[in-house]
Write an enzyme that holds these catalytic residues in place. Structure first.
Site, short mmCIF file in Angstrom:
data_model
loop_
_atom_site.label_atom_id
_atom_site.label_comp_id
_atom_site.label_asym_id
_atom_site.label_seq_id
_atom_site.Cartn_x
_atom_site.Cartn_y
_atom_site.Cartn_z
N CYS A 93 0.85 -1.20 0.00
CA CYS A 93 0.00 0.00 0.00
C CYS A 93 0.88 1.24 0.00
O CYS A 93 1.79 1.35 0.84
CB CYS A 93 -0.91 0.00 1.22
SG CYS A 93 -1.89 1.52 1.39
N CYS A 147 -0.77 6.01 7.00
CA CYS A 147 -2.16 5.81 7.40
C CYS A 147 -2.20 4.91 8.63
O CYS A 147 -1.44 3.95 8.73
CB CYS A 147 -2.94 5.17 6.25
SG CYS A 147 -4.58 4.61 6.69
N CYS A 182 -8.44 1.66 -0.43
CA CYS A 182 -7.87 0.99 0.74
C CYS A 182 -8.01 -0.50 0.50
O CYS A 182 -9.08 -0.98 0.12
CB CYS A 182 -8.61 1.40 2.02
SG CYS A 182 -8.17 0.41 3.47
N GLN A 203 -20.11 -7.49 13.19
CA GLN A 203 -18.69 -7.72 12.97
C GLN A 203 -18.31 -7.31 11.54
O GLN A 203 -19.01 -7.64 10.58
CB GLN A 203 -18.36 -9.20 13.18
CG GLN A 203 -18.50 -9.68 14.62
CD GLN A 203 -17.36 -9.21 15.50
OE1 GLN A 203 -16.51 -8.42 15.10
NE2 GLN A 203 -17.34 -9.69 16.73
N TYR A 216 -24.24 -8.95 26.60
CA TYR A 216 -23.77 -8.05 25.55
C TYR A 216 -24.23 -8.59 24.19
O TYR A 216 -23.45 -8.66 23.23
CB TYR A 216 -22.25 -7.90 25.56
CG TYR A 216 -21.65 -7.55 26.90
CD1 TYR A 216 -21.54 -6.23 27.31
CD2 TYR A 216 -21.19 -8.54 27.76
CE1 TYR A 216 -20.99 -5.90 28.53
CE2 TYR A 216 -20.64 -8.23 28.99
CZ TYR A 216 -20.54 -6.91 29.37
OH TYR A 216 -20.00 -6.60 30.59
N CYS A 274 -12.07 -9.09 22.21
CA CYS A 274 -11.29 -8.37 21.20
C CYS A 274 -10.01 -7.78 21.78
O CYS A 274 -9.27 -7.11 21.07
CB CYS A 274 -12.13 -7.26 20.56
SG CYS A 274 -12.72 -6.01 21.73
#
Length: 540
Positions: free
Chosen positions: A73, A79, A156, A279, A308, A404
Protein backbone atom coordinates in the site's frame (compact mmCIF):
# COMPACT_ATOMS: atom_id res chain seq x y z
CA UNK A 1 26.64 4.45 29.48
CA UNK A 2 22.90 5.16 29.38
CA UNK A 3 21.26 5.18 25.97
CA UNK A 4 20.31 8.58 24.57
CA UNK A 5 17.70 9.89 22.16
CA UNK A 6 18.67 9.90 18.45
CA UNK A 7 21.51 7.42 18.99
CA UNK A 8 21.64 4.54 16.51
CA UNK A 9 22.41 0.97 17.53
CA UNK A 10 22.45 -2.41 15.76
CA UNK A 11 19.92 -4.50 17.71
CA UNK A 12 18.68 -8.07 17.47
CA UNK A 13 14.88 -8.22 17.61
CA UNK A 14 13.88 -10.88 20.13
CA UNK A 15 10.08 -10.81 19.90
CA UNK A 16 6.99 -8.65 19.52
CA UNK A 17 5.10 -6.14 21.62
CA UNK A 18 1.30 -6.10 21.79
CA UNK A 19 0.99 -3.69 18.84
CA UNK A 20 3.23 -5.76 16.56
CA UNK A 21 6.35 -3.70 17.13
CA UNK A 22 9.65 -5.52 17.46
CA UNK A 23 11.23 -5.81 20.91
CA UNK A 24 14.99 -5.69 21.42
CA UNK A 25 17.26 -5.11 24.42
CA UNK A 26 19.89 -2.46 24.86
CA UNK A 27 21.99 -2.53 28.02
CA UNK A 28 19.25 -4.50 29.75
CA UNK A 29 16.49 -2.10 28.73
CA UNK A 30 13.59 -3.09 26.46
CA UNK A 31 13.47 -1.20 23.14
CA UNK A 32 10.23 -1.20 21.14
CA UNK A 33 10.97 -0.86 17.44
CA UNK A 34 8.16 -0.14 15.00
CA UNK A 35 8.51 -2.01 11.72
CA UNK A 36 11.01 -4.60 12.98
CA UNK A 37 10.45 -8.35 12.83
CA UNK A 38 11.41 -11.01 15.35
CA UNK A 39 14.75 -12.59 14.48
CA UNK A 40 16.08 -9.62 12.50
CA UNK A 41 19.12 -7.50 13.20
CA UNK A 42 18.23 -3.84 12.54
CA UNK A 43 19.93 -0.50 12.77
CA UNK A 44 17.64 1.34 15.17
CA UNK A 45 17.39 5.06 15.88
CA UNK A 46 16.15 5.80 19.41
CA UNK A 47 13.22 8.24 19.33
CA UNK A 48 12.40 8.23 23.04
CA UNK A 49 14.31 6.92 26.06
CA UNK A 50 12.46 6.38 29.32
CA UNK A 51 13.51 5.00 32.67
CA UNK A 52 12.33 1.45 32.00
CA UNK A 53 12.01 1.28 28.21
CA UNK A 54 12.93 2.99 24.95
CA UNK A 55 11.25 3.41 21.58
CA UNK A 56 12.89 3.51 18.19
CA UNK A 57 12.52 3.12 14.44
CA UNK A 58 14.29 1.01 11.86
CA UNK A 59 16.76 2.92 9.72
CA UNK A 60 18.21 -0.19 8.06
CA UNK A 61 17.43 -3.89 8.13
CA UNK A 62 20.84 -5.50 8.48
CA UNK A 63 19.69 -9.12 8.60
CA UNK A 64 16.13 -9.66 7.28
CA UNK A 65 13.99 -12.73 7.99
CA UNK A 66 11.64 -14.61 5.61
CA UNK A 67 8.65 -13.06 7.38
CA UNK A 68 9.41 -9.61 5.91
CA UNK A 69 7.70 -8.35 2.75
CA UNK A 70 7.51 -5.05 0.87
CA UNK A 71 4.32 -3.16 1.89
CA UNK A 72 1.70 -3.31 -0.87
CA UNK A 73 0.00 0.00 0.00
CA UNK A 74 1.50 3.39 -0.98
CA UNK A 75 0.10 5.02 2.17
CA UNK A 76 1.63 2.50 4.58
CA UNK A 77 2.66 3.25 7.31
CA UNK A 78 1.47 6.90 7.23
CA UNK A 79 -2.16 5.81 7.40
CA UNK A 80 -3.15 4.44 10.79
CA UNK A 81 -5.48 1.76 9.43
CA UNK A 82 -2.89 -1.03 9.06
CA UNK A 83 0.08 -1.86 11.26
CA UNK A 84 1.43 -5.12 9.78
CA UNK A 85 1.79 -4.75 6.00
CA UNK A 86 5.56 -5.22 6.31
CA UNK A 87 4.87 -8.80 7.50
CA UNK A 88 3.88 -11.82 5.47
CA UNK A 89 0.48 -13.10 6.54
CA UNK A 90 2.06 -16.24 8.00
CA UNK A 91 4.30 -14.10 10.21
CA UNK A 92 1.31 -11.96 11.22
CA UNK A 93 -0.57 -15.03 12.40
CA UNK A 94 2.47 -16.21 14.35
CA UNK A 95 2.66 -12.82 16.10
CA UNK A 96 -1.05 -12.76 16.93
CA UNK A 97 -1.10 -16.25 18.39
CA UNK A 98 1.89 -15.38 20.55
CA UNK A 99 0.21 -12.11 21.59
CA UNK A 100 -2.74 -14.03 23.01
CA UNK A 101 -0.45 -16.64 24.58
CA UNK A 102 1.69 -13.99 26.29
CA UNK A 103 -1.32 -12.12 27.69
CA UNK A 104 -2.91 -15.25 29.13
CA UNK A 105 0.39 -16.33 30.69
CA UNK A 106 1.74 -13.03 31.98
CA UNK A 107 -1.49 -11.40 33.08
CA UNK A 108 -3.80 -14.37 33.56
CA UNK A 109 -1.24 -16.75 35.03
CA UNK A 110 -2.38 -19.53 32.67
CA UNK A 111 0.03 -22.38 32.00
CA UNK A 112 -1.83 -23.85 29.00
CA UNK A 113 -1.30 -23.21 25.31
CA UNK A 114 -3.42 -21.39 22.73
CA UNK A 115 -4.54 -24.30 20.59
CA UNK A 116 -4.49 -22.51 17.22
CA UNK A 117 -5.18 -19.30 15.36
CA UNK A 118 -7.76 -19.32 12.59
CA UNK A 119 -6.39 -17.20 9.76
CA UNK A 120 -8.50 -15.57 7.06
CA UNK A 121 -8.74 -17.04 3.57
CA UNK A 122 -8.93 -13.46 2.23
CA UNK A 123 -6.74 -11.04 4.25
CA UNK A 124 -7.73 -8.10 1.99
CA UNK A 125 -11.06 -6.45 1.02
CA UNK A 126 -12.80 -7.99 4.03
CA UNK A 127 -14.34 -4.99 5.79
CA UNK A 128 -18.11 -4.68 5.35
CA UNK A 129 -18.28 -1.27 7.07
CA UNK A 130 -16.07 1.75 6.41
CA UNK A 131 -16.21 5.16 8.09
CA UNK A 132 -14.23 7.83 6.21
CA UNK A 133 -13.30 10.96 8.18
CA UNK A 134 -13.63 14.17 6.13
CA UNK A 135 -11.44 17.28 6.28
CA UNK A 136 -10.98 20.54 4.41
CA UNK A 137 -9.74 20.13 0.84
CA UNK A 138 -11.85 18.11 0.70
CA UNK A 139 -9.94 15.11 1.97
CA UNK A 140 -11.90 11.90 2.41
CA UNK A 141 -9.87 9.00 3.73
CA UNK A 142 -8.32 7.89 6.99
CA UNK A 143 -6.53 9.36 9.98
CA UNK A 144 -2.76 9.46 10.02
CA UNK A 145 -1.43 7.14 12.73
CA UNK A 146 -1.88 8.61 16.24
CA UNK A 147 -3.40 11.87 14.96
CA UNK A 148 -6.59 13.49 13.67
CA UNK A 149 -4.95 14.53 10.41
CA UNK A 150 -6.95 13.10 7.51
CA UNK A 151 -5.03 11.39 4.70
CA UNK A 152 -6.89 11.50 1.38
CA UNK A 153 -7.16 7.89 0.20
CA UNK A 154 -8.44 6.91 -3.24
CA UNK A 155 -8.55 3.27 -2.23
CA UNK A 156 -7.87 0.99 0.74
CA UNK A 157 -6.95 -2.67 0.48
CA UNK A 158 -9.14 -3.49 3.49
CA UNK A 159 -12.37 -2.16 1.97
CA UNK A 160 -14.60 -3.52 -0.83
CA UNK A 161 -14.38 -1.82 -4.21
CA UNK A 162 -17.97 -0.59 -3.82
CA UNK A 163 -16.78 1.64 -0.98
CA UNK A 164 -13.96 2.95 -3.20
CA UNK A 165 -16.43 3.96 -5.91
CA UNK A 166 -18.89 5.57 -3.49
CA UNK A 167 -16.15 7.52 -1.72
CA UNK A 168 -14.93 8.96 -5.03
CA UNK A 169 -18.47 10.06 -6.01
CA UNK A 170 -18.98 11.64 -2.59
CA UNK A 171 -15.72 13.58 -2.76
CA UNK A 172 -16.52 14.90 -6.25
CA UNK A 173 -19.92 16.08 -4.95
CA UNK A 174 -18.22 18.01 -2.14
CA UNK A 175 -15.77 19.57 -4.61
CA UNK A 176 -18.39 20.52 -7.20
CA UNK A 177 -20.78 22.17 -4.76
CA UNK A 178 -18.11 23.43 -2.35
CA UNK A 179 -19.67 21.66 0.62
CA UNK A 180 -17.60 22.56 3.71
CA UNK A 181 -15.97 19.89 5.87
CA UNK A 182 -16.38 19.93 9.63
CA UNK A 183 -13.57 21.54 11.68
CA UNK A 184 -13.46 20.09 15.19
CA UNK A 185 -11.22 22.92 16.44
CA UNK A 186 -13.94 25.57 15.99
CA UNK A 187 -16.98 23.26 15.80
CA UNK A 188 -17.78 24.69 12.37
CA UNK A 189 -18.38 23.33 8.89
CA UNK A 190 -20.76 20.56 7.89
CA UNK A 191 -19.49 17.14 6.77
CA UNK A 192 -17.87 15.03 9.49
CA UNK A 193 -17.77 11.48 8.10
CA UNK A 194 -18.92 9.41 5.14
CA UNK A 195 -20.09 5.88 5.96
CA UNK A 196 -20.52 2.80 3.75
CA UNK A 197 -21.86 -0.65 4.69
CA UNK A 198 -21.87 -3.56 2.19
CA UNK A 199 -23.65 -6.91 2.54
CA UNK A 200 -22.84 -10.37 1.20
CA UNK A 201 -24.88 -9.74 -1.96
CA UNK A 202 -22.89 -6.59 -2.77
CA UNK A 203 -25.64 -4.13 -1.85
CA UNK A 204 -24.53 -0.88 -0.18
CA UNK A 205 -25.94 1.51 2.40
CA UNK A 206 -24.47 5.02 2.70
CA UNK A 207 -24.67 7.55 5.50
CA UNK A 208 -23.47 11.14 5.64
CA UNK A 209 -22.61 12.28 9.17
CA UNK A 210 -23.17 16.01 9.34
CA UNK A 211 -23.00 18.91 11.76
CA UNK A 212 -26.46 19.99 10.63
CA UNK A 213 -30.01 18.78 9.93
CA UNK A 214 -29.93 19.23 6.12
CA UNK A 215 -27.54 18.86 3.21
CA UNK A 216 -27.11 21.28 0.32
CA UNK A 217 -27.70 19.78 -3.14
CA UNK A 218 -29.09 16.66 -1.53
CA UNK A 219 -30.70 15.28 -4.70
CA UNK A 220 -27.48 15.73 -6.64
CA UNK A 221 -25.63 13.71 -3.99
CA UNK A 222 -28.16 10.87 -4.17
CA UNK A 223 -27.96 10.74 -7.96
CA UNK A 224 -24.14 10.78 -7.91
CA UNK A 225 -24.01 7.88 -5.44
CA UNK A 226 -26.59 5.87 -7.41
CA UNK A 227 -24.60 6.31 -10.63
CA UNK A 228 -21.41 5.22 -8.87
CA UNK A 229 -22.98 2.09 -7.38
CA UNK A 230 -26.03 0.56 -9.07
CA UNK A 231 -26.59 -1.79 -6.11
CA UNK A 232 -26.97 1.11 -3.67
CA UNK A 233 -29.89 0.36 -1.33
CA UNK A 234 -30.22 3.67 0.51
CA UNK A 235 -28.73 6.98 1.63
CA UNK A 236 -29.10 8.17 5.24
CA UNK A 237 -28.32 11.47 6.98
CA UNK A 238 -26.93 11.05 10.50
CA UNK A 239 -27.13 14.30 12.48
CA UNK A 240 -24.26 14.86 14.91
CA UNK A 241 -24.04 18.45 16.18
CA UNK A 242 -22.21 17.65 19.41
CA UNK A 243 -18.61 18.45 20.35
CA UNK A 244 -17.51 14.83 20.49
CA UNK A 245 -15.28 12.24 18.87
CA UNK A 246 -18.23 9.86 18.60
CA UNK A 247 -18.82 9.31 14.88
CA UNK A 248 -22.56 8.72 14.49
CA UNK A 249 -25.29 11.09 15.59
CA UNK A 250 -28.33 10.14 17.64
CA UNK A 251 -30.89 10.84 14.92
CA UNK A 252 -30.98 9.36 11.43
CA UNK A 253 -33.12 10.35 8.44
CA UNK A 254 -33.44 8.39 5.21
CA UNK A 255 -32.75 10.63 2.18
CA UNK A 256 -33.43 7.97 -0.44
CA UNK A 257 -34.17 4.25 -0.64
CA UNK A 258 -34.22 2.35 2.64
CA UNK A 259 -32.31 2.90 5.88
CA UNK A 260 -31.13 -0.68 6.39
CA UNK A 261 -29.44 -3.67 4.76
CA UNK A 262 -30.07 -7.35 5.28
CA UNK A 263 -27.14 -9.73 5.55
CA UNK A 264 -26.64 -13.43 6.26
CA UNK A 265 -24.34 -14.75 8.98
CA UNK A 266 -24.06 -18.41 10.03
CA UNK A 267 -27.14 -19.16 7.91
CA UNK A 268 -29.23 -16.51 9.71
CA UNK A 269 -30.59 -13.26 8.29
CA UNK A 270 -29.98 -9.97 10.11
CA UNK A 271 -31.34 -6.49 9.45
CA UNK A 272 -28.66 -3.82 9.86
CA UNK A 273 -29.41 -0.15 10.33
CA UNK A 274 -26.66 2.48 10.30
CA UNK A 275 -25.94 2.28 14.07
CA UNK A 276 -26.28 -1.53 14.33
CA UNK A 277 -23.21 -3.33 15.70
CA UNK A 278 -22.07 -6.07 13.34
CA UNK A 279 -18.69 -7.72 12.97
CA UNK A 280 -16.81 -6.03 10.11
CA UNK A 281 -15.34 -9.31 8.81
CA UNK A 282 -18.34 -11.50 8.01
CA UNK A 283 -16.46 -14.65 6.99
CA UNK A 284 -14.18 -14.67 10.03
CA UNK A 285 -17.09 -13.80 12.33
CA UNK A 286 -18.68 -17.05 11.20
CA UNK A 287 -15.50 -18.86 12.23
CA UNK A 288 -15.45 -17.06 15.60
CA UNK A 289 -19.09 -17.81 16.40
CA UNK A 290 -18.61 -21.40 15.25
CA UNK A 291 -15.77 -21.83 17.76
CA UNK A 292 -17.85 -20.20 20.52
CA UNK A 293 -20.65 -22.64 19.75
CA UNK A 294 -18.24 -25.59 19.86
CA UNK A 295 -16.82 -24.43 23.21
CA UNK A 296 -20.36 -24.13 24.63
CA UNK A 297 -20.78 -27.88 24.17
CA UNK A 298 -24.55 -27.70 23.72
CA UNK A 299 -26.65 -30.86 23.55
CA UNK A 300 -30.13 -29.34 23.19
CA UNK A 301 -30.92 -29.49 26.91
CA UNK A 302 -29.21 -26.32 28.10
CA UNK A 303 -30.32 -22.80 28.91
CA UNK A 304 -27.83 -20.29 27.47
CA UNK A 305 -27.44 -16.66 28.51
CA UNK A 306 -25.72 -14.30 26.06
CA UNK A 307 -24.56 -11.09 27.74
CA UNK A 308 -23.77 -8.05 25.55
CA UNK A 309 -25.96 -9.68 22.90
CA UNK A 310 -26.30 -6.62 20.63
CA UNK A 311 -28.67 -7.44 17.77
CA UNK A 312 -28.72 -11.09 18.83
CA UNK A 313 -26.12 -12.71 16.54
CA UNK A 314 -24.52 -15.07 19.07
CA UNK A 315 -27.83 -15.64 20.89
CA UNK A 316 -29.53 -16.90 17.74
CA UNK A 317 -26.53 -19.03 16.75
CA UNK A 318 -26.61 -20.67 20.21
CA UNK A 319 -30.40 -21.06 20.18
CA UNK A 320 -30.24 -23.55 17.33
CA UNK A 321 -28.44 -26.08 19.55
CA UNK A 322 -29.85 -25.15 22.98
CA UNK A 323 -33.16 -25.75 24.72
CA UNK A 324 -33.44 -22.04 25.43
CA UNK A 325 -31.35 -18.94 24.69
CA UNK A 326 -31.65 -15.59 26.46
CA UNK A 327 -29.89 -12.43 25.29
CA UNK A 328 -29.26 -9.43 27.53
CA UNK A 329 -28.35 -5.96 26.23
CA UNK A 330 -28.57 -2.48 27.79
CA UNK A 331 -29.30 -0.60 24.53
CA UNK A 332 -33.08 -0.63 23.89
CA UNK A 333 -32.80 -0.22 20.10
CA UNK A 334 -30.46 -3.20 19.87
CA UNK A 335 -32.89 -5.32 21.90
CA UNK A 336 -35.71 -4.43 19.51
CA UNK A 337 -33.47 -5.36 16.56
CA UNK A 338 -32.62 -8.67 18.26
CA UNK A 339 -36.30 -9.52 18.76
CA UNK A 340 -37.03 -8.70 15.13
CA UNK A 341 -34.09 -10.84 13.99
CA UNK A 342 -35.41 -13.79 16.03
CA UNK A 343 -38.82 -13.43 14.38
CA UNK A 344 -37.25 -13.00 10.94
CA UNK A 345 -35.37 -16.28 11.36
CA UNK A 346 -38.34 -18.06 12.98
CA UNK A 347 -36.32 -18.79 16.13
CA UNK A 348 -38.90 -19.46 18.84
CA UNK A 349 -36.64 -20.54 21.73
CA UNK A 350 -34.84 -17.20 22.10
CA UNK A 351 -35.85 -14.20 24.17
CA UNK A 352 -34.19 -10.86 24.90
CA UNK A 353 -33.93 -8.69 28.01
CA UNK A 354 -33.13 -5.00 28.08
CA UNK A 355 -30.83 -5.19 31.09
CA UNK A 356 -27.21 -5.17 32.17
CA UNK A 357 -25.59 -8.32 33.56
CA UNK A 358 -26.57 -7.74 37.18
CA UNK A 359 -30.18 -6.97 36.24
CA UNK A 360 -30.31 -10.04 33.99
CA UNK A 361 -29.07 -12.20 36.88
CA UNK A 362 -31.78 -10.90 39.19
CA UNK A 363 -34.50 -11.31 36.56
CA UNK A 364 -33.52 -14.91 35.92
CA UNK A 365 -33.26 -15.65 39.64
CA UNK A 366 -36.76 -14.28 40.18
CA UNK A 367 -37.96 -16.72 37.52
CA UNK A 368 -36.12 -19.59 39.17
CA UNK A 369 -33.80 -19.97 36.17
CA UNK A 370 -30.07 -20.59 36.20
CA UNK A 371 -28.21 -20.74 32.87
CA UNK A 372 -26.08 -23.79 32.16
CA UNK A 373 -23.85 -21.78 29.82
CA UNK A 374 -23.09 -18.06 29.74
CA UNK A 375 -21.51 -16.42 26.70
CA UNK A 376 -19.99 -12.94 26.93
CA UNK A 377 -18.66 -10.72 24.14
CA UNK A 378 -17.86 -7.46 25.97
CA UNK A 379 -16.33 -4.25 24.59
CA UNK A 380 -12.57 -3.75 24.67
CA UNK A 381 -12.56 -2.74 28.35
CA UNK A 382 -13.71 -6.24 29.33
CA UNK A 383 -15.96 -7.21 32.22
CA UNK A 384 -16.65 -4.86 35.11
CA UNK A 385 -16.29 -6.44 38.59
CA UNK A 386 -20.09 -6.21 39.02
CA UNK A 387 -20.57 -8.30 35.87
CA UNK A 388 -18.16 -10.96 37.13
CA UNK A 389 -20.05 -11.00 40.43
CA UNK A 390 -23.31 -11.47 38.53
CA UNK A 391 -21.87 -14.36 36.51
CA UNK A 392 -20.60 -16.04 39.67
CA UNK A 393 -24.02 -15.56 41.29
CA UNK A 394 -25.68 -17.36 38.37
CA UNK A 395 -23.08 -20.18 38.68
CA UNK A 396 -23.06 -21.55 35.10
CA UNK A 397 -21.13 -24.76 34.48
CA UNK A 398 -19.44 -23.22 31.45
CA UNK A 399 -18.47 -19.67 30.49
CA UNK A 400 -17.58 -18.90 26.86
CA UNK A 401 -15.70 -15.59 26.66
CA UNK A 402 -15.26 -13.89 23.27
CA UNK A 403 -12.77 -11.01 23.47
CA UNK A 404 -11.29 -8.37 21.20
CA UNK A 405 -8.54 -7.50 23.72
CA UNK A 406 -6.24 -10.27 25.02
CA UNK A 407 -5.04 -8.12 27.94
CA UNK A 408 -8.46 -7.44 29.46
CA UNK A 409 -9.47 -11.03 28.72
CA UNK A 410 -6.45 -12.30 30.68
CA UNK A 411 -7.26 -9.95 33.57
CA UNK A 412 -10.83 -11.27 33.69
CA UNK A 413 -9.67 -14.89 33.42
CA UNK A 414 -7.58 -14.36 36.55
CA UNK A 415 -10.53 -12.81 38.35
CA UNK A 416 -12.77 -15.69 37.34
CA UNK A 417 -10.16 -18.18 38.51
CA UNK A 418 -10.35 -16.60 41.97
CA UNK A 419 -14.07 -17.42 41.87
CA UNK A 420 -13.51 -21.08 41.05
CA UNK A 421 -13.56 -21.04 37.23
CA UNK A 422 -10.69 -22.69 35.37
CA UNK A 423 -9.55 -21.76 31.86
CA UNK A 424 -9.78 -24.96 29.82
CA UNK A 425 -9.30 -23.95 26.18
CA UNK A 426 -8.25 -20.92 24.14
CA UNK A 427 -8.16 -20.22 20.41
CA UNK A 428 -7.49 -17.05 18.42
CA UNK A 429 -9.40 -15.91 15.33
CA UNK A 430 -8.01 -13.25 12.99
CA UNK A 431 -10.96 -10.95 12.28
CA UNK A 432 -8.75 -7.97 11.43
CA UNK A 433 -5.94 -9.01 9.04
CA UNK A 434 -3.12 -6.51 8.46
CA UNK A 435 -3.87 -4.79 11.80
CA UNK A 436 -2.56 -5.62 15.27
CA UNK A 437 -6.02 -6.61 16.56
CA UNK A 438 -7.05 -10.22 17.18
CA UNK A 439 -10.13 -11.93 18.59
CA UNK A 440 -9.96 -14.71 21.15
CA UNK A 441 -12.49 -17.28 22.33
CA UNK A 442 -11.89 -19.17 25.58
CA UNK A 443 -13.76 -21.73 27.66
CA UNK A 444 -13.87 -21.56 31.44
CA UNK A 445 -15.56 -24.27 33.45
CA UNK A 446 -16.58 -24.83 37.06
CA UNK A 447 -16.74 -28.21 38.77
CA UNK A 448 -16.22 -30.28 35.63
CA UNK A 449 -13.75 -33.12 35.10
CA UNK A 450 -12.34 -33.69 31.66
CA UNK A 451 -12.43 -37.41 30.91
CA UNK A 452 -8.88 -37.17 29.59
CA UNK A 453 -7.51 -35.05 32.44
CA UNK A 454 -7.74 -36.07 36.08
CA UNK A 455 -6.21 -33.91 38.82
CA UNK A 456 -4.35 -35.87 41.50
CA UNK A 457 -2.95 -34.45 44.73
CA UNK A 458 0.25 -35.97 46.09
CA UNK A 459 3.29 -35.15 48.18
CA UNK A 460 6.53 -34.29 46.41
CA UNK A 461 8.41 -35.96 49.26
CA UNK A 462 7.02 -39.33 48.19
CA UNK A 463 7.77 -38.94 44.51
CA UNK A 464 10.93 -39.63 42.54
CA UNK A 465 11.55 -36.43 40.52
CA UNK A 466 14.65 -37.66 38.71
CA UNK A 467 12.72 -38.19 35.50
CA UNK A 468 11.99 -34.46 35.26
CA UNK A 469 15.55 -33.21 35.61
CA UNK A 470 16.33 -32.88 31.93
CA UNK A 471 13.13 -31.23 30.70
CA UNK A 472 14.87 -27.92 30.16
CA UNK A 473 18.49 -26.82 30.42
CA UNK A 474 19.61 -23.98 32.63
CA UNK A 475 20.30 -21.99 29.48
CA UNK A 476 16.74 -22.52 28.22
CA UNK A 477 15.30 -21.46 31.57
CA UNK A 478 17.48 -18.34 31.65
CA UNK A 479 16.45 -17.48 28.09
CA UNK A 480 12.75 -17.93 28.91
CA UNK A 481 12.98 -15.70 32.00
CA UNK A 482 14.85 -12.99 30.11
CA UNK A 483 12.37 -13.05 27.22
CA UNK A 484 9.27 -12.90 29.42
CA UNK A 485 10.42 -10.52 32.20
CA UNK A 486 13.71 -8.93 31.19
CA UNK A 487 15.37 -10.37 34.31
CA UNK A 488 18.73 -12.14 34.33
CA UNK A 489 18.89 -15.10 36.70
CA UNK A 490 21.85 -17.22 37.78
CA UNK A 491 22.16 -21.00 37.72
CA UNK A 492 22.31 -20.88 41.52
CA UNK A 493 18.92 -19.18 41.74
CA UNK A 494 17.41 -21.68 39.29
CA UNK A 495 18.82 -24.55 41.36
CA UNK A 496 17.32 -23.10 44.53
CA UNK A 497 13.84 -22.88 43.03
CA UNK A 498 14.10 -26.33 41.47
CA UNK A 499 15.04 -27.72 44.89
CA UNK A 500 12.07 -25.91 46.44
CA UNK A 501 9.75 -27.84 44.11
CA UNK A 502 11.44 -31.18 44.77
CA UNK A 503 13.59 -31.29 41.61
CA UNK A 504 16.77 -32.67 43.14
CA UNK A 505 20.04 -31.84 41.41
CA UNK A 506 23.18 -33.92 41.46
CA UNK A 507 24.94 -34.17 44.81
CA UNK A 508 26.12 -30.85 46.31
CA UNK A 509 24.93 -28.78 43.29
CA UNK A 510 22.87 -26.49 45.46
CA UNK A 511 25.32 -26.32 48.34
CA UNK A 512 28.12 -23.78 48.90
CA UNK A 513 31.64 -25.11 48.65
CA UNK A 514 32.47 -24.02 52.19
CA UNK A 515 30.38 -24.98 55.19
CA UNK A 516 30.66 -21.41 56.51
CA UNK A 517 29.92 -19.69 53.21
CA UNK A 518 26.79 -17.55 52.94
CA UNK A 519 24.65 -18.41 49.94
CA UNK A 520 22.64 -15.53 48.32
CA UNK A 521 18.88 -16.12 48.36
CA UNK A 522 16.82 -15.78 45.20
CA UNK A 523 14.80 -12.49 45.25
CA UNK A 524 10.98 -12.84 45.12
CA UNK A 525 10.60 -11.35 41.63
CA UNK A 526 13.18 -13.72 40.19
CA UNK A 527 11.66 -16.65 42.05
CA UNK A 528 8.30 -15.86 40.44
CA UNK A 529 9.91 -15.63 37.00
CA UNK A 530 11.81 -18.92 37.39
CA UNK A 531 8.66 -20.63 38.68
CA UNK A 532 6.78 -19.48 35.57
CA UNK A 533 9.56 -20.89 33.37
CA UNK A 534 9.48 -24.24 35.17
CA UNK A 535 5.72 -24.38 34.61
CA UNK A 536 6.19 -23.42 30.97
CA UNK A 537 8.57 -26.34 30.41
CA UNK A 538 6.26 -28.71 32.26
CA UNK A 539 8.73 -29.36 35.07
CA UNK A 540 6.24 -28.46 37.81
Amino acid sequence: MAAKKNEQHPLRIEGYGSAGEGVARLEGQAVFVKGALAGEVCQVQLLKVGKSAAWGRVTQVLTPVPGRQSPDCPRYPRCGGCQLRHMTYAEELRFKRQKVQDALQRIGGWTGRVEKIHGAEAPDRYRNKIQFPVADGPRVGFFRARSHEVIDAEDCLLQPLAATRLREAFKLWMERYQVPAYDERVHGGLIRHFYVRVNRRGQSLCAVIANGTDLPHQEELVQALRRAEPDLAGVVLSVNQEKTNVILGKTHRCLWGRDYLEDTLCGLTFRLSVPSFYQVNREQAEVLYGRALAFAGLTGRETVLDLYCGIGTITLVMARQAKRAIGAEVIPAAVEDAKANAARNEVTNAEFLCADAAQAAQTLADRGLRPDVICVDPPRKGLAPAVIDAIVQMAPQRLVYVSCDPATLARDVKRMEEQGYVLQRAEAVDLFPRTAHVETVVLLSKGEIDSKKVRVEFSLEDMDMSGFQNDATYGQIKERVLEQTGLKVSSLYIAQIKQKYGIIERENYNKPKSENARQPKCPPEKEAAITEALKYFGMI
